[in-house]
Write an enzyme that holds these catalytic residues in place. Structure first.
Site, PDB file in Angstrom:
ATOM      1  N   SER A 193      -9.338   0.993   3.231  1.00 17.00           N
ATOM      2  CA  SER A 193      -8.565   1.934   2.462  1.00 17.00           C
ATOM      3  C   SER A 193      -7.448   1.280   1.634  1.00 17.00           C
ATOM      4  CB  SER A 193      -7.934   2.962   3.410  1.00 17.00           C
ATOM      5  OG  SER A 193      -7.013   2.336   4.282  1.00 17.00           O
ATOM      6  N   SER A 234      -9.492  -1.877   7.218  1.00 11.10           N
ATOM      7  CA  SER A 234      -8.958  -1.482   5.906  1.00 11.10           C
ATOM      8  C   SER A 234      -8.228  -2.577   5.145  1.00 11.10           C
ATOM      9  CB  SER A 234      -8.020  -0.274   6.065  1.00 11.10           C
ATOM     10  OG  SER A 234      -8.759   0.895   6.247  1.00 11.10           O
ATOM     11  N   LYS A 288       0.853  -1.201   0.000  1.00  9.06           N
ATOM     12  CA  LYS A 288       0.000   0.000   0.000  1.00  9.06           C
ATOM     13  C   LYS A 288       0.888   1.251   0.000  1.00  9.06           C
ATOM     14  CE  LYS A 288      -3.837   1.566   3.040  1.00  9.06           C
ATOM     15  NZ  LYS A 288      -4.593   1.138   4.256  1.00  9.06           N
TER      16      LYS A 288
END
Lengths: 90, 525
Positions: free
Chosen positions: B224, B248, B145
């Site tokens: 996310s 997330s 990420k």
């Protein structure tokens, strides 16, 4: 005659807004650059203050929660705490 | 007689070594200072930990079905490693196949915030010696990420706040992946400062598509860790990393049919990860099945002197072994396991989800090692301890970002309240929040995990707040009501502290008799 303390009236939205803006100003943070009210904007002052008032009122509500200070210490990282305190058997 | 049937049975999993008895009066003043104390106490343990990366033979287990090598991007990581080991797949062929897909489809999926060139990937591969013990992830195309620091790629956290930020070192976990031979293909797009789905920085305009809905932006990729999930599901990477502070990893994992593990807090270093909360942030592994998730966790789960929260913990066990279904006529969970069902688990507002969950339970019930506990009760004061304000963490992100807030609050866009209003939380409330977390974990261990070893739940926040491990995996497909797309649905399981083995064992047994995790999303039309 001794005055008995009474619980003050809950602050109004306007009073909380002044408190919030004063706190931001004290820290050097300027929210006036946000639009005052624009639901199409990613954020505006109206939504920000509404959320801030909610946080303050929740914060006050937390004071009502009774928790034993002898049995329940504050712990930042509960799961690894079980290992750090030898709560794991050999 | 198998190990499982022997009188002593297989060695117990790590979660059984966690006492259900809670500590009383044993420690004093052990608050946030616990982390620092752990650092001092744990130096020797760090020095004694294995000096080289450990990927055990189970990572190459023979029970991996090799379906096809026509397109090697359809393979799992374990399948790719196995084929490379046998000589049936050339590492360059694998890397080239991923590079080809990225060049063909990334403009549609928008999974990456920044990425390496094909040439850079091939050069990195060329520089990695052929040594499966030291470099077990050689040729594996991975996606962290965009909140993991990378020395060669931007790290922008999905936000104007970090726009153009170029760290000069790798996050510990990125360094571990590289040192195991892994290739960092790019950085997964993410929700603004680890909240919500990925969007154009500073706006509400969505970017990353769900791999199962590439031509319809309305169906969310989940947030996310949006880009990592899409990259893996769309076969632009084989596996990767996300972070979870409040759902997330498990959220986008379920939205895209992935198997993901959010391990126990502290099990994986957070050094070099843009922080959101000191107390709730977790690194999570995102993959195509339990075996792949176990392999990556094995590589990154280790003490890190740069993150005292990772020190003083039990040595990581053999996750790849745990993620290998116990063999037999019908694969079984490696250890006898009681699986509790959350009270409203079969009462989702989407009846299609309930149907899939019932089918999921039927498969679990057929497993000889599983006992379903359908009437679990929640710990005392559950609602009060898991909801605002006691279940929150308002103050954490404010502390990190004060200078950014002074610079320009507009950079925070829709996430501004989360980052600004912590400074309105009083210190006494913050202490009480930490007391409440301690009390909550106490009750989860003594009043929830006394009924079962694993619990199926739609609730993740309480497990994030207390640092307990979670695993998500696909359990079927359903029709999305808004777009009409056929999309994957997943289940989330939670366990006690250091219960990763148990979660892998349940997932592996389920995936040994189902195929949902093997179904790949179709290419964009």
């Amino acid at each position: 005659m001794i005055q008995v303390p009474s619980r003050p009236n809950s602050p109004t939205d306007e009073e909380l807004n002044r408190y919030i803006l004063t706190r931001y100003a004290l820290l050097g943070i300027d929210i006036s650059v946000l639009p005052e009210s624009d639901e199409d904007a990613p954020m505006d002052q109206e939504r920000l203050l509404e959320h801030a008032r909610s946080v303050l009122r929740q914060d006050a509500a937390a004071a009502d929660f009774a928790i034993d200070p002898q049995l329940h210490l504050p712990v930042a990282h509960p799961a690894p705490f079980t290992a750090w305190t030898d709560e794991q058997s050999p | 007689m198998s190990e499982y049937d022997s009188p002593s049975g297989p060695p117990p999993p790590q979660d059984e070594r966690v006492s259900r008895r809670w500590f009383l009066g044993r420690m004093a003043g052990f608050s946030a200072a616990a982390a620092a104390s752990g650092a001092v106490l744990s130096r020797a343990k760090v020095a004694a930990s294995p000096g080289s990366l450990v990927v055990t033979p189970e990572a190459f287990a023979s029970d991996v079905r090799i379906q096809s090598v026509d397109d090697p991007t359809t393979l799992t990581m374990a399948e790719s490693m196995t084929l490379i080991r046998s000589g049936a797949l050339a590492p360059t062929e694998l890397v080239e196949a991923y590079a080809e897909r990225i060049e063909s489809f990334e403009d549609i999926y928008q999974a990456y915030a920044d990425r390496s060139t094909r040439q850079a990937l091939l050069e990195a591969l060329d520089e990695t010696p052929v040594d499966e013990q030291r470099f077990p992830l050689r040729a594996m195309c991975l996606v962290p990420k965009d909140n993991f620091y990378t020395s060669d790629l931007l790290t922008e956290g999905g936000s104007l706040v970090f726009e153009g930020f170029q760290p000069d070192y790798d996050a510990t976990v990125v360094a571990l992946l590289r040192s195991a031979g892994g290739l960092i293909v790019g950085k997964g797009q993410m929700g603004n400062l680890a909240g919500g789905r990925a969007r154009v920085y500073g706006t509400t305009v969505p970017t990353t598509r769900n791999a199962w809905s590439p031509d319809d932006v309305r169906y969310s990729p989940g947030g996310s860790s949006s880009g990592s999930a899409t990259a893996i599901a769309a076969r632009l990477a084989v596996a990767g990393l996300g972070t979870q502070t409040g759902g997330s990893v498990t959220g986008p994992g379920n939205a895209q049919g992935l198997t993901c593990i959010k391990p126990t807090f502290g099990r994986v270093s957070l050094h070099g990860v843009i922080p959101l909360s000191y107390t709730r942030d977790h690194v999570g592994v995102m993959a195509r099945d339990a075996k792949d998730a176990a392999i990556l966790l094995q590589v990154i789960a280790r003490p890190d002197p740069n993150d005292p929260r990772s020190l003083g913990l039990p040595q990581p066990p053999n996750y790849a072994l745990a993620a290998t279904a116990f063999p037999g006529e019908r694969p079984r969970v490696r250890w006898p396991t009681r699986i509790g069902i959350w009270p409203d688990y079969l009462a989702d507002e989407d009846e299609g989800v309930n149907t899939l969950r019932r089918a999921f339970l039927e498969v679990l019930e057929q497993n000889a090692s599983v006992q379903i506990v359908s009437d679990i009760t929640l710990p005392d004061q559950w609602e009060e301890l898991t909801s605002e304000p006691l279940g929150g963490s308002h103050g954490d992100p404010t502390a990190f970002f004060i200078e950014h807030l002074r610079r320009d609050v507009r950079d925070f866009a829709d996430r501004l309240p989360r980052f600004l209003n912590g400074m309105l939380q009083s210190a006494d409330t913050y202490v009480k929040v930490q007391q409440a977390r301690n009390l909550l974990l106490n009750r989860m261990l003594t009043q929830l995990f006394n009924q079962c070893e694993v619990v199926l739940t739609g609730e993740t926040d309480a497990f994030d707040g207390t640092g307990l491990p979670l695993l998500c995996m696909p359990i079927g497909f359903d029709t999305d009501g808004e777009t009409g797309k056929t999309v994957p649905r997943g289940a989330v399981m939670a366990a006690r502290p250091f219960g990763e083995e148990r979660l892998f064992a349940v997932a592996a047994a389920y995936q040994a008799v189902t195929d949902f995790h093997r179904t790949r999303a179709a290419d964009p039309s």
